[in-house]
Scaffold this motif. Structure first.
Motif, PDB file in Angstrom:
ATOM      1  N   LEU A 388       0.860  -1.193  -0.194  1.00 49.86           N
ATOM      2  CA  LEU A 388       0.139   0.166  -0.187  1.00 49.86           C
ATOM      3  C   LEU A 388       0.992   1.257  -0.191  1.00 49.86           C
ATOM      4  CD1 LEU A 388      -2.690  -0.957   2.870  1.00 49.86           C
ATOM      5  CD2 LEU A 388      -2.914  -0.789   0.266  1.00 49.86           C
ATOM      6  N   ASN A 389       0.586   2.107  -0.661  1.00 46.62           N
ATOM      7  CA  ASN A 389       1.125   3.477  -1.014  1.00 46.62           C
ATOM      8  C   ASN A 389       1.047   4.068   0.681  1.00 46.62           C
ATOM      9  OD1 ASN A 389       2.412   3.714  -3.168  1.00 46.62           O
ATOM     10  ND2 ASN A 389       0.200   3.975  -4.161  1.00 46.62           N
ATOM     11  N   ALA A 390       2.130   4.748   1.006  1.00 51.94           N
ATOM     12  CA  ALA A 390       1.859   5.507   2.567  1.00 51.94           C
ATOM     13  C   ALA A 390       0.487   6.371   2.429  1.00 51.94           C
ATOM     14  CB  ALA A 390       3.135   6.148   2.819  1.00 51.94           C
ATOM     15  N   GLU A 391       0.445   7.258   1.296  1.00 50.81           N
ATOM     16  CA  GLU A 391      -0.527   8.201   1.034  1.00 50.81           C
ATOM     17  C   GLU A 391      -1.957   7.601   1.032  1.00 50.81           C
ATOM     18  OE1 GLU A 391       0.167  10.110  -2.755  1.00 50.81           O
ATOM     19  OE2 GLU A 391       1.712  11.224  -1.969  1.00 50.81           O
ATOM     20  N   LEU A 392      -2.072   6.361   0.624  1.00 47.01           N
ATOM     21  CA  LEU A 392      -3.399   5.792   0.811  1.00 47.01           C
ATOM     22  C   LEU A 392      -3.700   5.380   2.365  1.00 47.01           C
ATOM     23  CD1 LEU A 392      -5.874   4.454  -0.456  1.00 47.01           C
ATOM     24  CD2 LEU A 392      -4.398   2.235  -1.060  1.00 47.01           C
ATOM     25  N   VAL A 393      -2.887   5.119   3.190  1.00 55.96           N
ATOM     26  CA  VAL A 393      -3.172   4.738   4.762  1.00 55.96           C
ATOM     27  C   VAL A 393      -3.054   6.345   5.270  1.00 55.96           C
ATOM     28  CG1 VAL A 393      -1.915   4.119   6.792  1.00 55.96           C
ATOM     29  CG2 VAL A 393      -1.679   2.715   4.521  1.00 55.96           C
ATOM     30  N   GLN A 394      -2.645   7.394   4.830  1.00 54.79           N
ATOM     31  CA  GLN A 394      -2.735   8.562   5.444  1.00 54.79           C
ATOM     32  C   GLN A 394      -4.297   9.107   5.116  1.00 54.79           C
ATOM     33  OE1 GLN A 394       0.349  10.599   3.586  1.00 54.79           O
ATOM     34  NE2 GLN A 394       1.887   9.887   5.198  1.00 54.79           N
ATOM     35  N   GLU A 395      -4.805   8.691   3.743  1.00 54.42           N
ATOM     36  CA  GLU A 395      -6.130   9.047   3.518  1.00 54.42           C
ATOM     37  C   GLU A 395      -6.975   8.455   4.567  1.00 54.42           C
ATOM     38  OE1 GLU A 395      -7.662  11.327   1.390  1.00 54.42           O
ATOM     39  OE2 GLU A 395      -5.734  12.220   0.863  1.00 54.42           O
ATOM     40  N   VAL A 396      -6.878   7.115   4.815  1.00 50.39           N
ATOM     41  CA  VAL A 396      -7.561   6.400   5.651  1.00 50.39           C
ATOM     42  C   VAL A 396      -7.936   7.359   6.976  1.00 50.39           C
ATOM     43  CG1 VAL A 396      -8.080   4.372   6.873  1.00 50.39           C
ATOM     44  CG2 VAL A 396      -7.327   4.229   4.593  1.00 50.39           C
ATOM     45  N   ILE A 397      -6.353   7.755   7.467  1.00 49.41           N
ATOM     46  CA  ILE A 397      -6.518   8.439   8.654  1.00 49.41           C
ATOM     47  C   ILE A 397      -7.039   9.636   8.790  1.00 49.41           C
ATOM     48  CG2 ILE A 397      -4.717   9.697  10.184  1.00 49.41           C
ATOM     49  CD1 ILE A 397      -2.696   7.530   9.318  1.00 49.41           C
TER      50      ILE A 397
END
Length: 485
Positions: A388-397
């Motif tokens: 997973l791209n870190a940006e995708l996880v940040q969007e979840v946050i």
């Protein structure tokens, strides 16, 4: 006793904020809410303290009152006139001394006078009077590197007083000096303020030390977090000089303890969830796994429970930081917090008795009970060999916690998953994936130690895999914090 600031007579007000909100823009275009609907006035001849845990906006409010930053919404007044620029009636004592190392004591103080535009023939005289006021006579030509922490802060106080401020602002001024020096400086500041024939007329201080504000303040403004807001304004009726060991002193300390703990770690029942329903996302306190493990072992060594304020005292840690660690441990269901007590839960007891590998597994179990970690795990579970791209996880946050600092939350997320070996994170490619299992491999087998081959995860959004270095999280230490992401 709580007081209504709107009831104060107009002619006694020095500075006031009305319905102030403060937000800061984040890199993703979202806003971080720091203060919400704060109204407060500072009156003549009083000492006011802003008290609360880290992140409640104490220093931000101080800077708004000083005119250093404008509020996003709301009004600021000085002597009943709107304040749109620097407040010239204010001088600030900083937490970190903020001295010029290449200047002597006298020169550091004179710099403040020069910047305020005082006549040249007054500067040396004003600086010398300030030096005398704080007991630095004989050290005029000394450089900061030759001074102790307490003496450096005396220079900071002298510099602030030299410009004859109507209000003295102090931003955690004694947090970098030892306990005995702090007691001495508090008493000296009160003595200087008590002289009614000269400035400062009032003092506004920021602190996280409850005993400190009970000793110094006439009114104590208790702030809550997420976003910062006034919980209660408590009047301090104790006569001066105040005795740290007095019964009434300690009674007021206990009252403030109860106000803060009742808000920060409230006794509320767990929400009843439907089958397969996730709990609401909760803010991740910005603390490391080693701090959480440390407090669990501390409690285990004391029979499994302890008063939260005794923990702060015995560990010599800031009360606000201890609260954050306790909240993190409670979020993971390792502790419970009835009233002011911190008590190990069965899961907490199981954790402290476990081996290193067992601790890692228990930690992982607890993480997967939390919404953020469960959502990311579900995304990866659909493509176990993907990244997973870190940006995708940040969007979840961001979607789950729109008012939080997503970068800080992401950093905590990575640290916690690293300790439990739940996910691996490659800093170079900024990808998150399941850690690879260690297996014995024939060197001639397809794939090699560089990470290429069958065990290498693929990007979830791209066809080609990007080779990565082995994740540091494959060997999590037992009780130490992971390296910074």
């Amino acid at each position: 006793m709580a007081v209504d600031t709107t009831a104060v007579k107009t002619d006694s007000k020095l500075i006031e904020v009305k319905n102030v909100f403060q937000e800061f823009a984040l890199p993703n275009g979202k806003s971080l809410k720091v203060l919400a609907d704060v109204s407060l006035c500072i009156n003549k001849r009083e000492v006011v303290a802003l008290l609360g845990p880290s992140g409640c906006g104490k220093s931000t409010l101080l800077r708004i009152l000083a005119g250093l930053i404008p509020p996003t919404k709301g009004d600021v007044f000085y002597h009943d006139q709107p304040l749109h620029d620097l407040n010239t009636g204010v001088s600030i004592v900083f937490q970190s001394f903020a001295l010029f190392p290449w200047m002597t004591v006298a020169e550091n103080i004179q710099t403040a006078l020069k910047s305020r535009g005082f006549p040249v023939n007054e500067i040396e005289d004003r600086a010398q009077k300030a030096i005398q006021m704080v007991g630095l006579v004989g050290f005029e030509e000394t450089y900061p590197r030759e001074l102790s922490g307490g003496m450096k802060q005396r220079v900071g106080i002298a510099r602030a007083l030299s410009v004859d401020p109507e209000i003295l602002f102090m931003d955690e001024p004694f947090s970098h000096v030892d306990a005995l020096t702090a007691e001495s400086l508090r008493a000296e500041v009160i003595d200087i303020w008590a002289a009614h024939d000269k400035n400062p007329s009032s003092v506004l201080m920021v602190s996280h030390d409850i005993s400190e504000v009970v000793y110094m303040a006439d009114r104590i403004v208790v702030l809550g977090t997420n976003p910062g807001h006034i919980l209660k304004i408590v009047e301090n009726p104790l006569p001066r000089p105040r005795d740290y060991r007095g019964a009434d002193f300690n009674k007021l300390v206990d009252q403030l303890h109860d106000i803060i703990t009742g808000h920060e770690i409230p006794d509320v029942p767990e929400p009843v969830l439907q089958p397969n329903e996730l709990p609401p996302a909760e803010s991740l306190p910005s603390v490391s796994p080693s701090e959480i493990v440390g407090i669990l072992e501390y409690l285990d060594a004391r029979g499994g429970k302890e008063d939260v304020f005794r923990i702060a005292t015995e560990t010599d840690k800031e009360f606000g930081s201890i609260l954050q660690v306790v909240k993190a441990a409670e979020l993971l269901d390792f502790v419970d917090t009835p009233k002011r007590m911190v008590v190990l839960t069965p899961d907490g007891q199981r954790f402290v008795k476990a081996t290193s590998q067992e601790r890692q597994n228990i930690w992982k179990e607890q993480l997967l009970k939390l919404r953020l970690f469960k959502q990311v795990n579900d995304m990866l579970a659909k493509h176990p060999r993907a990244k997973l791209n870190a940006e995708l996880v940040q969007e979840v946050i961001i979607l789950n916690l729109p008012s939080e600092n997503f970068e800080k939350t992401f950093e905590t997320f990575i640290h916690w998953t690293h300790y439990g070996n739940l996910f691996a994170y490659d800093e170079d490619t900024q990808k998150i994936f399941y850690p690879r299992k260690r297996t014995s491999r024939n060197p001639k087998q397809k794939g090699d130690s560089s990470g290429n081959g069958p065990d290498q995860p693929n990007e979830i959004t791209a066809a080609a895999a990007v080779p990565t270095k082995p994740a540091a999280s494959e060997k999590p230490p037992k009780d130490s914090a992971p390296p910074q992401a």
